[in-house]
Motif scaffolding. Structure first.
Motif, PDB file in Angstrom:
ATOM      1  N   GLY A  55      17.234   9.483   4.698  1.00 22.53           N
ATOM      2  CA  GLY A  55      18.365   9.701   3.812  1.00 22.53           C
ATOM      3  C   GLY A  55      18.525   8.505   2.904  1.00 22.53           C
ATOM      4  N   GLU A  56      19.663   7.846   3.011  1.00 25.46           N
ATOM      5  CA  GLU A  56      19.911   6.665   2.181  1.00 25.46           C
ATOM      6  C   GLU A  56      19.993   5.394   3.008  1.00 25.46           C
ATOM      7  OE1 GLU A  56      23.335   7.255  -0.230  1.00 25.46           O
ATOM      8  OE2 GLU A  56      22.327   8.656  -1.585  1.00 25.46           O
ATOM      9  N   ARG A  57      19.535   5.447   4.243  1.00 23.91           N
ATOM     10  CA  ARG A  57      19.607   4.277   5.102  1.00 23.91           C
ATOM     11  C   ARG A  57      18.240   3.924   5.665  1.00 23.91           C
ATOM     12  NH1 ARG A  57      24.516   2.498   6.340  1.00 23.91           N
ATOM     13  NH2 ARG A  57      23.758   1.408   8.185  1.00 23.91           N
ATOM     14  N   LEU A  58      18.006   2.621   5.770  1.00 28.69           N
ATOM     15  CA  LEU A  58      16.769   2.147   6.374  1.00 28.69           C
ATOM     16  C   LEU A  58      16.969   1.955   7.868  1.00 28.69           C
ATOM     17  CD1 LEU A  58      15.205  -0.541   4.043  1.00 28.69           C
ATOM     18  CD2 LEU A  58      14.430   1.774   4.470  1.00 28.69           C
ATOM     19  N   HIS A  59      15.967   2.351   8.621  1.00 27.74           N
ATOM     20  CA  HIS A  59      15.981   2.162  10.067  1.00 27.74           C
ATOM     21  C   HIS A  59      14.753   1.346  10.459  1.00 27.74           C
ATOM     22  CE1 HIS A  59      19.205   5.168  10.885  1.00 27.74           C
ATOM     23  NE2 HIS A  59      18.781   5.639   9.728  1.00 27.74           N
ATOM     24  N   LYS A  60      14.960   0.359  11.338  1.00 31.20           N
ATOM     25  CA  LYS A  60      13.850  -0.488  11.761  1.00 31.20           C
ATOM     26  C   LYS A  60      12.831   0.326  12.536  1.00 31.20           C
ATOM     27  CE  LYS A  60      14.307  -4.645  13.131  1.00 31.20           C
ATOM     28  NZ  LYS A  60      14.667  -5.919  13.822  1.00 31.20           N
ATOM     29  N   LEU A  61      11.570   0.050  12.244  1.00 31.01           N
ATOM     30  CA  LEU A  61      10.484   0.692  12.975  1.00 31.01           C
ATOM     31  C   LEU A  61      10.278  -0.013  14.309  1.00 31.01           C
ATOM     32  CD1 LEU A  61       7.869   1.137  10.107  1.00 31.01           C
ATOM     33  CD2 LEU A  61       9.146   2.966  11.235  1.00 31.01           C
ATOM     34  N   PRO A  62       9.798   0.703  15.325  1.00 35.74           N
ATOM     35  CA  PRO A  62       9.440   0.041  16.578  1.00 35.74           C
ATOM     36  C   PRO A  62       8.263  -0.898  16.369  1.00 35.74           C
ATOM     37  CG  PRO A  62       8.760   2.334  16.599  1.00 35.74           C
ATOM     38  CD  PRO A  62       9.599   2.161  15.376  1.00 35.74           C
ATOM     39  N   GLU A  63       8.134  -1.859  17.263  1.00 28.05           N
ATOM     40  CA  GLU A  63       7.116  -2.895  17.104  1.00 28.05           C
ATOM     41  C   GLU A  63       5.710  -2.301  17.015  1.00 28.05           C
ATOM     42  OE1 GLU A  63       5.305  -6.271  16.331  1.00 28.05           O
ATOM     43  OE2 GLU A  63       7.490  -5.986  16.361  1.00 28.05           O
ATOM     44  N   ARG A  64       5.460  -1.237  17.740  1.00 31.25           N
ATOM     45  CA  ARG A  64       4.118  -0.631  17.680  1.00 31.25           C
ATOM     46  C   ARG A  64       3.811  -0.123  16.273  1.00 31.25           C
ATOM     47  NH1 ARG A  64       2.320   3.686  22.165  1.00 31.25           N
ATOM     48  NH2 ARG A  64       2.510   1.763  23.382  1.00 31.25           N
ATOM     49  N   ALA A  65       4.797   0.471  15.618  1.00 34.50           N
ATOM     50  CA  ALA A  65       4.602   0.969  14.255  1.00 34.50           C
ATOM     51  C   ALA A  65       4.421  -0.187  13.281  1.00 34.50           C
ATOM     52  CB  ALA A  65       5.785   1.838  13.849  1.00 34.50           C
ATOM     53  N   GLY A  76       0.807  -1.214   0.000  1.00 35.04           N
ATOM     54  CA  GLY A  76       0.000   0.000   0.000  1.00 35.04           C
ATOM     55  C   GLY A  76       0.842   1.266   0.000  1.00 35.04           C
ATOM     56  N   GLY A  77       2.004   1.220  -0.639  1.00 37.61           N
ATOM     57  CA  GLY A  77       2.868   2.380  -0.727  1.00 37.61           C
ATOM     58  C   GLY A  77       3.702   2.660   0.500  1.00 37.61           C
ATOM     59  N   GLU A  78       3.669   1.745   1.466  1.00 38.43           N
ATOM     60  CA  GLU A  78       4.394   1.952   2.719  1.00 38.43           C
ATOM     61  C   GLU A  78       5.423   0.847   2.911  1.00 38.43           C
ATOM     62  OE1 GLU A  78       3.271   3.081   7.356  1.00 38.43           O
ATOM     63  OE2 GLU A  78       1.746   2.270   6.009  1.00 38.43           O
ATOM     64  N   GLN A  79       6.655   1.232   3.209  1.00 35.53           N
ATOM     65  CA  GLN A  79       7.721   0.262   3.418  1.00 35.53           C
ATOM     66  C   GLN A  79       7.486  -0.489   4.728  1.00 35.53           C
ATOM     67  OE1 GLN A  79      11.100   0.966   1.520  1.00 35.53           O
ATOM     68  NE2 GLN A  79      12.527  -0.084   2.849  1.00 35.53           N
ATOM     69  N   ILE A  80       7.434  -1.820   4.640  1.00 36.86           N
ATOM     70  CA  ILE A  80       7.062  -2.632   5.784  1.00 36.86           C
ATOM     71  C   ILE A  80       8.274  -2.866   6.690  1.00 36.86           C
ATOM     72  CG2 ILE A  80       6.165  -4.859   6.539  1.00 36.86           C
ATOM     73  CD1 ILE A  80       4.088  -3.069   5.226  1.00 36.86           C
TER      74      ILE A  80
END
Length: 265
Positions: free
Chosen positions: A86-96, A76-80
């Motif tokens: 910037g150019e780096r991915l950061h893990k989302l918290p479990e709630r997100a 749905g257009g959202e990175q899971i």
């Protein structure tokens, strides 16, 4: 991890699911080796392949039940599971991550029903507890779903009083109760006795006919032939071949896919 993506990769509104160059390893075991896949709204995609090909792992990565090591999965257009800074991915918290999963329903090989809850209680638990629906609204929709899967008369039964096929249909209703945009099925009939497989597949065919977007990992070639818009064949962590179900199941091109299908003829 460096996951820089182009605008063209990230903004693909025609697809509900976008996977690009997905890698996943367990120690030295490379399970996914660069998976690319797009799934459009209302499309039914069946993933076939031998045991150990990475099918179930890929499905679990879509729902972020497994972390990916490299690549990108968007629903749905959202990175899971991650956000790009910037150019780096950061893990989302479990709630997100839990919030992202609200649009994704999943049915597993095992039914995973709460044994101490009735069928109705199993179905309404997430809508009330997670999605904050009113109890009245959740119950009304639960009965609609039970009607859809042919189990309205089992609302007050406990899982132990149901057959395996009935329990899996309840699991499907429970997954649908959150009103997902996407349904994932991980070999939903593999734990069932052969005579119970048909009732679950009939329920899934009905959902496909209603336009629900579905990704199904299965060995049921008949279901793929009847219900799938597209078939994807995986082997050794790669997508080997994919195409319209009516084409690739009749005339597979890759020798490995031909050999796989020959086992079911």
């Amino acid at each position: 991890m460096n996951f820089a993506q182009t605008d063209a990769q990230i903004n693909e509104p025609a697809s509900l699911v976008v996977a690009r160059n997905v890698h996943k390893s367990y120690g030295d075991n490379d399970v996914l080796k660069g998976i690319d896949l797009d799934v459009k709204p209302s499309e039914v995609v069946v993933i076939l392949g031998p045991s150990g090909s990475g099918k179930s792992t890929f499905l679990r990565c879509i729902n972020h039940l497994e972390d990916i090591d490299r690549g990108m999965i968007m629903v749905g257009g959202e990175q899971i599971g991650y956000e790009l800074r910037g150019e780096r991915l950061h893990k989302l918290p479990e709630r997100a991550v839990a919030r992202q999963r609200r649009d994704i329903g999943m049915v597993f090989q095992q039914f995973n029903l709460y044994p101490h809850m009735t069928v109705l209680q199993n179905i309404i638990e997430a809508p009330i507890g997670v999605h904050k629906e009113s109890r009245q609204q959740a119950i009304q929709y639960a009965y609609e779903l039970l009607e859809k899967v042919g189990l309205r008369d089992k609302a007050d039964a406990y899982p132990r009083h149901l057959s395996g096929g009935q329990q899996q249909r309840v699991a499907i209703a429970r997954a649908l109760a959150i009103r997902p945009k996407l349904m994932l099925f991980d070999e939903p009939t593999s734990a069932l006795d052969p005579e119970l497989v048909g009732e679950v597949l009939a329920t899934m065919r009905s959902l496909a006919e209603q336009g629900l977007t579905m990704i199904v990992v299965t060995h049921e070639i008949g279901f793929a032939r009847e219900a799938a818009d597209r078939v994807v064949f995986m082997d050794g962590g790669h997508v080997i071949e994919q195409g319209q179900a009516s084409d690739v199941l009749v005339n597979p091109q890759h020798p490995r896919f031909k050999a796989f299908l020959s086992r079911f003829i």
